[in-house]
Write a protein that holds these residues in place. Structure first.
Motif, PDB file in Angstrom:
ATOM      1  N   LEU A  70       0.844  -1.190   0.000  1.00 10.69           N
ATOM      2  CA  LEU A  70       0.000   0.000   0.000  1.00 10.69           C
ATOM      3  C   LEU A  70       0.881   1.242   0.000  1.00 10.69           C
ATOM      4  N   VAL A  71       0.679   2.105  -0.997  1.00 14.13           N
ATOM      5  CA  VAL A  71       1.408   3.362  -1.107  1.00 14.13           C
ATOM      6  C   VAL A  71       0.400   4.504  -0.987  1.00 14.13           C
ATOM      7  N   LEU A  72       0.645   5.408  -0.045  1.00 19.93           N
ATOM      8  CA  LEU A  72      -0.225   6.568   0.149  1.00 19.93           C
ATOM      9  C   LEU A  72       0.324   7.768  -0.604  1.00 19.93           C
ATOM     10  N   ASP A  73      -0.567   8.610  -1.101  1.00 19.82           N
ATOM     11  CA  ASP A  73      -0.199   9.857  -1.755  1.00 19.82           C
ATOM     12  C   ASP A  73      -0.246  10.960  -0.697  1.00 19.82           C
ATOM     13  N   ILE A  74       0.903  11.541  -0.381  1.00 21.66           N
ATOM     14  CA  ILE A  74       1.014  12.571   0.650  1.00 21.66           C
ATOM     15  C   ILE A  74       1.322  13.906  -0.032  1.00 21.66           C
ATOM     16  N   VAL A  75       0.634  14.975   0.391  1.00 22.13           N
ATOM     17  CA  VAL A  75       0.819  16.296  -0.215  1.00 22.13           C
ATOM     18  C   VAL A  75       1.184  17.316   0.871  1.00 22.13           C
ATOM     19  N   PRO A  76       2.482  17.412   1.230  1.00 21.12           N
ATOM     20  CA  PRO A  76       2.860  18.371   2.263  1.00 21.12           C
ATOM     21  C   PRO A  76       3.173  19.772   1.730  1.00 21.12           C
ATOM     22  N   ASN A  77       2.836  20.054   0.486  1.00 17.58           N
ATOM     23  CA  ASN A  77       3.126  21.359  -0.089  1.00 17.58           C
ATOM     24  C   ASN A  77       1.946  22.316  -0.015  1.00 17.58           C
ATOM     25  N   VAL A  87      11.296  24.046 -11.893  1.00 16.76           N
ATOM     26  CA  VAL A  87      11.686  22.989 -10.970  1.00 16.76           C
ATOM     27  C   VAL A  87      13.195  22.754 -10.973  1.00 16.76           C
ATOM     28  N   PRO A  88      13.883  22.749 -12.115  1.00 18.95           N
ATOM     29  CA  PRO A  88      15.336  22.561 -12.056  1.00 18.95           C
ATOM     30  C   PRO A  88      16.023  23.587 -11.160  1.00 18.95           C
ATOM     31  N   ALA A 139       0.522   1.592   5.806  1.00 17.08           N
ATOM     32  CA  ALA A 139       1.194   1.889   4.535  1.00 17.08           C
ATOM     33  C   ALA A 139       2.606   1.324   4.491  1.00 17.08           C
ATOM     34  N   ASP A 140       2.993   0.894   3.301  1.00 15.83           N
ATOM     35  CA  ASP A 140       4.350   0.405   3.051  1.00 15.83           C
ATOM     36  C   ASP A 140       5.229   1.480   2.423  1.00 15.83           C
ATOM     37  N   GLY A 141       4.577   2.481   1.834  1.00 14.47           N
ATOM     38  CA  GLY A 141       5.329   3.528   1.157  1.00 14.47           C
ATOM     39  C   GLY A 141       4.508   4.776   0.973  1.00 14.47           C
ATOM     40  N   LEU A 142       5.197   5.830   0.536  1.00 14.68           N
ATOM     41  CA  LEU A 142       4.563   7.119   0.299  1.00 14.68           C
ATOM     42  C   LEU A 142       4.975   7.650  -1.061  1.00 14.68           C
ATOM     43  N   ARG A 143       4.030   8.215  -1.778  1.00 12.96           N
ATOM     44  CA  ARG A 143       4.306   9.017  -2.971  1.00 12.96           C
ATOM     45  C   ARG A 143       4.217  10.462  -2.510  1.00 12.96           C
ATOM     46  N   LEU A 144       5.311  11.201  -2.626  1.00 16.86           N
ATOM     47  CA  LEU A 144       5.395  12.563  -2.127  1.00 16.86           C
ATOM     48  C   LEU A 144       5.097  13.533  -3.269  1.00 16.86           C
ATOM     49  N   ASP A 145       3.883  14.065  -3.257  1.00 21.10           N
ATOM     50  CA  ASP A 145       3.406  14.956  -4.312  1.00 21.10           C
ATOM     51  C   ASP A 145       4.192  16.271  -4.301  1.00 21.10           C
ATOM     52  N   THR A 146       4.392  16.837  -5.471  1.00 21.74           N
ATOM     53  CA  THR A 146       5.074  18.129  -5.661  1.00 21.74           C
ATOM     54  C   THR A 146       6.372  18.218  -4.849  1.00 21.74           C
ATOM     55  N   THR A 192       9.805   5.736   0.095  1.00 20.22           N
ATOM     56  CA  THR A 192       9.236   7.003  -0.365  1.00 20.22           C
ATOM     57  C   THR A 192       9.733   7.278  -1.770  1.00 20.22           C
ATOM     58  N   VAL A 193       8.863   7.899  -2.557  1.00 21.60           N
ATOM     59  CA  VAL A 193       9.228   8.307  -3.907  1.00 21.60           C
ATOM     60  C   VAL A 193       8.639   9.693  -4.142  1.00 21.60           C
ATOM     61  N   GLY A 194       9.466  10.604  -4.651  1.00 15.71           N
ATOM     62  CA  GLY A 194       9.021  11.970  -4.884  1.00 15.71           C
ATOM     63  C   GLY A 194       8.568  12.172  -6.312  1.00 15.71           C
ATOM     64  N   GLU A 195       7.462  12.876  -6.467  1.00 17.61           N
ATOM     65  CA  GLU A 195       6.923  13.210  -7.786  1.00 17.61           C
ATOM     66  C   GLU A 195       7.553  14.511  -8.251  1.00 17.61           C
ATOM     67  N   VAL A 196       8.149  14.471  -9.440  1.00 12.99           N
ATOM     68  CA  VAL A 196       8.749  15.659 -10.034  1.00 12.99           C
ATOM     69  C   VAL A 196       8.220  15.773 -11.453  1.00 12.99           C
ATOM     70  N   LEU A 197       7.506  16.849 -11.715  1.00 11.84           N
ATOM     71  CA  LEU A 197       6.950  17.084 -13.044  1.00 11.84           C
ATOM     72  C   LEU A 197       7.509  18.400 -13.551  1.00 11.84           C
ATOM     73  N   THR A 198       8.176  18.362 -14.685  1.00 11.92           N
ATOM     74  CA  THR A 198       8.747  19.582 -15.267  1.00 11.92           C
ATOM     75  C   THR A 198       8.137  19.781 -16.641  1.00 11.92           C
ATOM     76  N   GLU A 199       8.486  20.885 -17.254  1.00 10.67           N
ATOM     77  CA  GLU A 199       7.999  21.168 -18.607  1.00 10.67           C
ATOM     78  C   GLU A 199       8.442  20.085 -19.594  1.00 10.67           C
ATOM     79  N   HIS A 200       9.531  19.423 -19.275  1.00  6.47           N
ATOM     80  CA  HIS A 200      10.084  18.412 -20.177  1.00  6.47           C
ATOM     81  C   HIS A 200       9.586  17.015 -19.838  1.00  6.47           C
ATOM     82  N   SER A 201       8.808  16.877 -18.767  1.00 10.02           N
ATOM     83  CA  SER A 201       8.273  15.575 -18.404  1.00 10.02           C
ATOM     84  C   SER A 201       7.143  15.208 -19.357  1.00 10.02           C
ATOM     85  N   THR A 202       6.960  13.930 -19.509  1.00 11.71           N
ATOM     86  CA  THR A 202       5.827  13.487 -20.312  1.00 11.71           C
ATOM     87  C   THR A 202       4.923  12.636 -19.437  1.00 11.71           C
ATOM     88  N   CYS A 203       3.663  12.811 -19.608  1.00 13.21           N
ATOM     89  CA  CYS A 203       2.674  12.017 -18.868  1.00 13.21           C
ATOM     90  C   CYS A 203       1.834  11.243 -19.867  1.00 13.21           C
TER      91      CYS A 203
END
Length: 139
Positions: free
Chosen positions: A3-10, A41-42, A93-100, A125-136
């Motif tokens: 189980l991975v939770l989405d956490i938004v501390p921003n 972001v860079p 939870a086993d992990g966290l996705r760290l938004d923004t 934990t894994v951090g989400e990083v979205l830049t202008e050059h990222s593709t979704c």
């Protein structure tokens, strides 16, 4: 299964209910009118970048809609860490996705990870990083 939770501390919704800490005058980086965060972001990820480049990302309302929480305020930082610990325990939870991820200071992330891993050493934990050059892609 893990189980991975989405956490938004921003940021939070504009009309939050709940914590008096977050609603205090120093709970957010900007009071009053929204100030949009930069998408450079860079610049925020580079620890050697001038503060003016990092500040544009770290301070301001996310996408001009969502108030930016002030993790530099010790009460806000403590609240965010304790709230995350509560969710980990409550959900198992086993992990966290760290938004923004890049929109939050490295000092906060250091304290956040130190305290969480002291209690849950196997937490991923894994951090989400979205830049202008990222593709979704959506499926």
């Amino acid at each position: 299964m893990k189980l991975v939770l989405d956490i938004v501390p921003n940021h939070v919704a504009r009309h939050i209910r709940g914590s008096k800490i977050l609603l205090s005058p120093t709970g957010f980086t900007h009071q009053g009118e929204p100030q949009r965060s930069s998408r450079d972001v860079p610049g925020a990820l580079n620890p050697h970048a001038p503060w003016r480049d990092r500040e544009k990302v770290l301070d301001g309302w996310f996408v001009n809609l969502l108030p930016d929480m002030n993790q530099e305020n010790p009460a806000v930082s403590r609240y965010l860490i304790q709230n995350t610990l509560w969710w980990i325990e409550e959900a198992g939870a086993d992990g966290l996705r760290l938004d923004t991820f890049p929109y939050v200071s490295r000092t906060f992330w250091h304290d956040f990870h130190s305290q969480l891993h002291a209690i849950y050493p196997k937490l991923t934990t894994v951090g989400e990083v979205l830049t202008e050059h990222s593709t979704c892609t959506r499926s």
